[in-house]
Scaffold this motif. Structure first.
Motif, short mmCIF file in Angstrom:
data_model
loop_
_atom_site.label_atom_id
_atom_site.label_comp_id
_atom_site.label_asym_id
_atom_site.label_seq_id
_atom_site.Cartn_x
_atom_site.Cartn_y
_atom_site.Cartn_z
N ALA A 69 0.82 -1.22 0.00
CA ALA A 69 0.00 0.00 0.00
C ALA A 69 0.85 1.27 0.00
CB ALA A 69 -0.92 0.00 1.21
N LYS A 70 2.18 1.10 -0.06
CA LYS A 70 3.13 2.21 -0.09
C LYS A 70 3.05 3.05 1.18
CE LYS A 70 3.15 2.40 -5.14
NZ LYS A 70 2.95 3.23 -6.35
N ILE A 71 2.89 2.36 2.31
CA ILE A 71 2.92 3.00 3.62
C ILE A 71 4.32 2.81 4.19
CG2 ILE A 71 1.96 3.02 5.95
CD1 ILE A 71 -0.62 1.85 4.72
N ASP A 72 5.03 3.90 4.41
CA ASP A 72 6.44 3.82 4.78
C ASP A 72 6.69 3.47 6.24
OD1 ASP A 72 7.20 4.49 2.18
OD2 ASP A 72 7.09 6.65 2.61
N ALA A 73 5.77 3.88 7.13
CA ALA A 73 5.99 3.67 8.56
C ALA A 73 4.66 3.57 9.27
CB ALA A 73 6.81 4.81 9.14
N PRO A 74 4.62 2.87 10.40
CA PRO A 74 3.38 2.78 11.18
C PRO A 74 2.94 4.16 11.66
CG PRO A 74 4.98 1.15 11.91
CD PRO A 74 5.71 2.08 11.00
N PRO A 75 1.65 4.37 11.84
CA PRO A 75 1.14 5.66 12.31
C PRO A 75 1.46 5.89 13.78
CG PRO A 75 -0.64 4.06 12.17
CD PRO A 75 0.56 3.40 11.57
N THR A 76 1.64 7.15 14.14
CA THR A 76 1.94 7.50 15.54
C THR A 76 0.82 8.31 16.18
OG1 THR A 76 3.14 9.46 14.81
CG2 THR A 76 4.42 7.44 15.14
N THR A 77 -0.12 8.82 15.37
CA THR A 77 -1.26 9.57 15.90
C THR A 77 -2.54 8.91 15.40
OG1 THR A 77 -1.49 11.14 14.06
CG2 THR A 77 0.10 11.69 15.82
N TRP A 78 -3.66 9.20 16.08
CA TRP A 78 -4.95 8.61 15.68
C TRP A 78 -5.35 9.11 14.28
CZ3 TRP A 78 -7.59 4.55 16.80
CH2 TRP A 78 -8.94 4.44 16.43
N ALA A 79 -5.08 10.37 14.01
CA ALA A 79 -5.40 10.91 12.68
C ALA A 79 -4.61 10.18 11.61
CB ALA A 79 -5.11 12.41 12.63
N ASP A 80 -3.32 9.93 11.88
CA ASP A 80 -2.51 9.18 10.93
C ASP A 80 -3.00 7.74 10.79
OD1 ASP A 80 -0.88 11.35 10.49
OD2 ASP A 80 0.68 10.71 11.89
N PHE A 81 -3.48 7.18 11.90
CA PHE A 81 -4.00 5.81 11.86
C PHE A 81 -5.21 5.72 10.92
CE2 PHE A 81 -6.91 2.56 13.55
CZ PHE A 81 -6.10 1.42 13.42
N LEU A 82 -6.11 6.67 11.04
CA LEU A 82 -7.28 6.68 10.15
C LEU A 82 -6.86 6.85 8.70
CD1 LEU A 82 -9.85 8.81 12.21
CD2 LEU A 82 -9.62 6.33 12.11
N ASP A 83 -5.84 7.66 8.46
CA ASP A 83 -5.31 7.81 7.10
C ASP A 83 -4.71 6.49 6.60
OD1 ASP A 83 -6.07 10.44 6.83
OD2 ASP A 83 -4.11 11.25 7.42
N THR A 84 -4.05 5.77 7.51
CA THR A 84 -3.49 4.47 7.15
C THR A 84 -4.59 3.50 6.74
OG1 THR A 84 -1.57 4.75 8.61
CG2 THR A 84 -2.17 2.49 8.04
N VAL A 85 -5.69 3.51 7.49
CA VAL A 85 -6.83 2.67 7.16
C VAL A 85 -7.36 3.01 5.77
CG1 VAL A 85 -9.25 2.19 7.75
CG2 VAL A 85 -7.50 2.21 9.55
N ARG A 86 -7.50 4.29 5.50
CA ARG A 86 -8.00 4.71 4.19
C ARG A 86 -7.06 4.29 3.06
NH1 ARG A 86 -8.69 9.56 7.38
NH2 ARG A 86 -10.89 9.85 7.96
N THR A 87 -5.77 4.43 3.31
CA THR A 87 -4.78 4.06 2.29
C THR A 87 -4.82 2.57 2.00
OG1 THR A 87 -3.34 5.89 2.95
CG2 THR A 87 -2.33 4.10 1.70
#
Length: 433
Positions: A171-189
């Motif tokens: 999914a071209k995600i470089d690193a695990p999320p560190t904030t909840w907002a980033d986590f939701l973006d990770t889910v969307r990606t």
């Protein structure tokens, strides 16, 4: 749930395991005797109940009893090994009767507190003060009340996100999320890449509770969690907001198809979905890699771990940890040799023999070198650096309250309760206790 070597939820009796007919009684000596008495050879009998019923843990636990006997010729450890659900049922009955084993498995928290309040548990504060400092501080929290120690941990763990590195890369995600907002973006990606973001066993309810509990802890802080428990009031803004954040996640439809009917451990359950590479993440405790391998096939080097993300505007720190473990308490008036046995059991010498292959995280700091798995080391590092520790809510609170947390959060995830209704339901049950 576990020997420490089984999933935490099995030892809470939430998964399907054998009933009372599967109780196994094994003894390290030849003659029977009431606990705390003497056997035919004049040895003091210490009756020890544990729940390590799978290999290699069962053999190693029992071998430590024999090792203790070899060093203490005047003591016999009478070992009672029970399946998890059987143990819960049996210990509940014994608590009601007012007669507990000399040394018995406990998860601390609300259940242990009820036993303490009933006058059934030995205060260990003075007898362990010379060595209790050798144990990881977070591991001791669940067994300490009003500044006194009533139990000794033998393992400790924490909940975090397990993720599939290969799917993140896809999914071209470089690193695990560190904030909840980033986590939701990770889910969307992940969804955008055609990947199921999260595996969840909704049937058993407790896996979903982890999300609400962590969000509540991030928003209210560990102190805020305790204040709500003391006041028996969870209707405050942080708890409502936790539900709103969780609803926001649910609205993204991140879970696998059929997640509401999926158990945790089974060929079609949460662990299997993760372990066969059909989802990118799961929020689970330190037993997750073992269950992924047992239920699916495991991810090997593709498996990674990251802490639950920080939540903007919350009073809690990103280094506050949610988890728990297993330990042992003593009945009131247990033989003094019982304490000697506990000291031996959590010594570096013992834990170095117990840790390999069983999946437990050692509570004695001098035994940490026995832990080789890099992901479990990451969990241990998170625990050692914890700025606060919150016990699993369905252990920290009285049983009825813990069950309501599980039920209400499950209803929120299923869409039948609002965030506000969740907090009111939990508060109503808490005030009835």
């Amino acid at each position: 749930m576990s020997s420490s070597a089984l999933p935490r939820r099995r030892f809470l009796g939430m998964a399907t395991v054998a009933g009372l007919g599967t109780v196994v009684l094994t003894s390290c000596g030849d003659s029977d005797s009431d606990s705390g008495g003497k056997d035919g050879s004049g040895r003091t009998v210490v009756e020890w109940w544990h729940i390590s019923t799978t290999e290699p843990a069962k053999s190693r636990w029992n071998a430590q009893a024999k090792a203790f006997e070899a060093k203490n010729k005047d003591v016999r450890i009478k070992v009672v090994s029970l399946e998890n659900d059987a143990y819960k049922a049996k210990i509940t009955a014994l608590t009601s009767s007012g007669k507990l084993p000399d040394v018995y498995h406990t998860w601390g928290g609300g259940v242990l507190k009820q036993q303490i309040d009933a006058g059934l548990v030995e205060d260990l504060t003075d007898s362990v003060k010379s060595w209790i400092g050798d144990l990881v501080p977070a591991s001791r929290d669940a067994y300490e009340f009003d500044g006194k120690t009533y139990g000794i941990p033998n393992d400790i763990g924490a909940v975090g996100f397990w993720y599939n590195k290969a799917l993140f890369k896809k999914a071209k995600i470089d690193a695990p999320p560190t904030t909840w907002a980033d986590f939701l973006d990770t889910v969307r990606t992940l969804k955008g890449a055609g990947i199921t973001p999260i595996s969840l066993g909704g049937k058993e309810k407790w896996p979903g509770m982890y999300y609400w509990a962590y969000l509540a802890m991030r928003l209210a802080g560990v102190d805020g969690m305790q204040k709500a428990a003391d006041a028996k009031d969870f209707t405050g803004a942080p708890f409502v907001k936790a539900g709103e954040h969780l609803k926001g996640l649910v609205d993204l439809k991140p879970f696998q198809k059929g997640f509401l009917g999926a158990p945790y451990s089974s060929p079609t359950g949460q662990a299997a979905v993760m372990g066969t590479g059909k989802a990118a993440m799961e929020l689970m405790g330190q037993w997750a890699p073992r269950e992924q391998a047992a239920s699916g096939k495991g991810l090997g080097d593709d498996l990674g771990f990251f802490p639950f993300p920080a939540v903007a505007g919350g009073k809690g720190k990103g280094t506050d940890v949610f988890g728990g473990g297993g330990g042992y308490a003593l009945r009131k008036g247990a033989p003094k040799e019982s304490v000697d046995f506990l000291k031996f059991f959590v010594s570096p010498e013992s834990l170095r023999k117990l840790v390999p292959g069983t999946g437990i995280i050692p509570v004695n700091k001098e035994a940490e070198s026995a832990l080789k798995d890099p992901n479990l080391k990451a969990v241990l590092d998170m625990l050692n650096n914890a700025t606060g520790f919150q016990l699993y809510l369905d252990q920290a609170y009285p049983p009825a309250v813990g069950q309501e947390v599980n039920d209400s959060v499950a209803a929120l995830i299923a869409g039948s309760k609002s965030p506000d209704q969740v907090t009111r339901s939990i508060t109503q049950v808490a005030k009835s206790q």
